[in-house]
Design an enzyme around this catalytic site. Structure first.
Site, short mmCIF file in Angstrom:
data_model
loop_
_atom_site.label_atom_id
_atom_site.label_comp_id
_atom_site.label_asym_id
_atom_site.label_seq_id
_atom_site.Cartn_x
_atom_site.Cartn_y
_atom_site.Cartn_z
N ASN A 1 4.61 6.01 -13.77
CA ASN A 1 5.34 7.37 -14.24
C ASN A 1 6.76 7.07 -14.61
OD1 ASN A 1 2.89 8.84 -13.48
ND2 ASN A 1 3.56 8.71 -11.44
N VAL B 1 10.24 8.19 -7.26
CA VAL B 1 11.09 7.07 -6.78
C VAL B 1 11.45 6.27 -8.04
CG1 VAL B 1 11.06 4.85 -5.24
CG2 VAL B 1 9.54 6.68 -4.49
N HIS C 1 7.59 1.01 -10.81
CA HIS C 1 6.36 0.66 -10.08
C HIS C 1 4.94 1.10 -10.82
CE1 HIS C 1 7.81 4.85 -8.85
NE2 HIS C 1 6.43 5.06 -8.68
N MET C 2 3.99 0.20 -10.45
CA MET C 2 2.83 0.28 -11.26
C MET C 2 1.78 0.97 -9.89
SD MET C 2 0.34 -2.01 -13.15
CE MET C 2 1.09 -2.13 -14.66
N HIS C 3 1.20 2.15 -10.10
CA HIS C 3 0.09 2.26 -9.25
C HIS C 3 -1.07 1.60 -9.53
CE1 HIS C 3 2.46 6.01 -7.66
NE2 HIS C 3 2.80 5.85 -8.67
N ARG D 1 0.77 -1.08 0.09
CA ARG D 1 -0.07 0.01 -0.10
C ARG D 1 0.83 1.30 -0.09
NH1 ARG D 1 -4.94 -1.82 -0.37
NH2 ARG D 1 -5.43 -3.71 0.58
N ASP D 2 0.34 2.28 -0.77
CA ASP D 2 1.08 3.47 -1.08
C ASP D 2 1.04 4.14 0.45
OD1 ASP D 2 1.94 5.61 -3.44
OD2 ASP D 2 1.69 6.48 -1.50
N ILE D 3 2.10 4.95 0.93
CA ILE D 3 2.24 5.52 2.16
C ILE D 3 1.33 6.68 2.18
CG2 ILE D 3 4.52 6.89 1.63
CD1 ILE D 3 5.57 5.96 4.38
#
Ligand code: 5GP
Ligand code: ZN
Length: 134
Positions: free
Chosen positions: A107, A116, A120-122, A49-51
């Site tokens: 991104n 970062v 990574h994939m959101h 989970r994203d912070i």
């Protein structure tokens, strides 16, 4: 002193062996060295989970191997890159957002909004997304 040096050298070699970057926060999360709310992990990827979530579901899926961005991905990485998508499907099913729909974002670089530098994939969902992008 010599013992500390040997242990440091050994851990650095171990990280290199796993193609990880010792200064990268997402490498540290994937290896278990840094804490995160991990929701899924396998041989290829780690999802957590994203912070700073921007929606009820906001999960990041990262390759366990350090790849800086799409611009640094090689043909040999295609299996891992494809696996990011099937893992996104899994995360959506786990969070019950498949039917409602969700957004997947990768991104790349400064103009792409990447902050970062470990690919990574959101996976973002649980509410209607806003448009337009860009
Ligand atoms: P980017 O802007 O690079 O596409 O996305 C980076 C994302 O990583 C951001 O949404 C940010 O909140 C998240 N993030 C940065 N550092 C950490 C961390 O240490 N742990 C977690 N869980 N998320 C992080
Ligand atoms: Zn990394």
């Amino acid at each position: 002193m010599f013992r500390a040096y040997t242990i440091d050298l050994y851990s650095r070699l171990l990280l290199l062996w796993h193609k990880m970057n010792p200064t990268c926060v997402f490498c540290k999360i994937a290896s278990g060295e840094a804490k995160a709310n991990i929701v899924y992990q396998d041989e290829w990827v780690t999802a957590f989970r994203d912070i700073h979530p921007v929606a009820p579901t906001h999960v990041l899926i990262v390759p366990n191997k350090h790849i800086q961005s799409i611009s640094h991905a090689e043909p040999e990485d295609e299996q891992i890159l494809g696996h990011l998508f099937t893992t996104a499907r899994k995360i959506a099913e786990m969070d019950g957002i498949t039917e409602g729909g969700y957004r997947t974002i990768v991104n790349t670089g400064a103009h792409g909004g990447q902050t970062v530098f470990h690919l990574h994939m959101h996976v973002i969902g649980g509410q209607r997304m806003k448009y337009p992008m860009g």
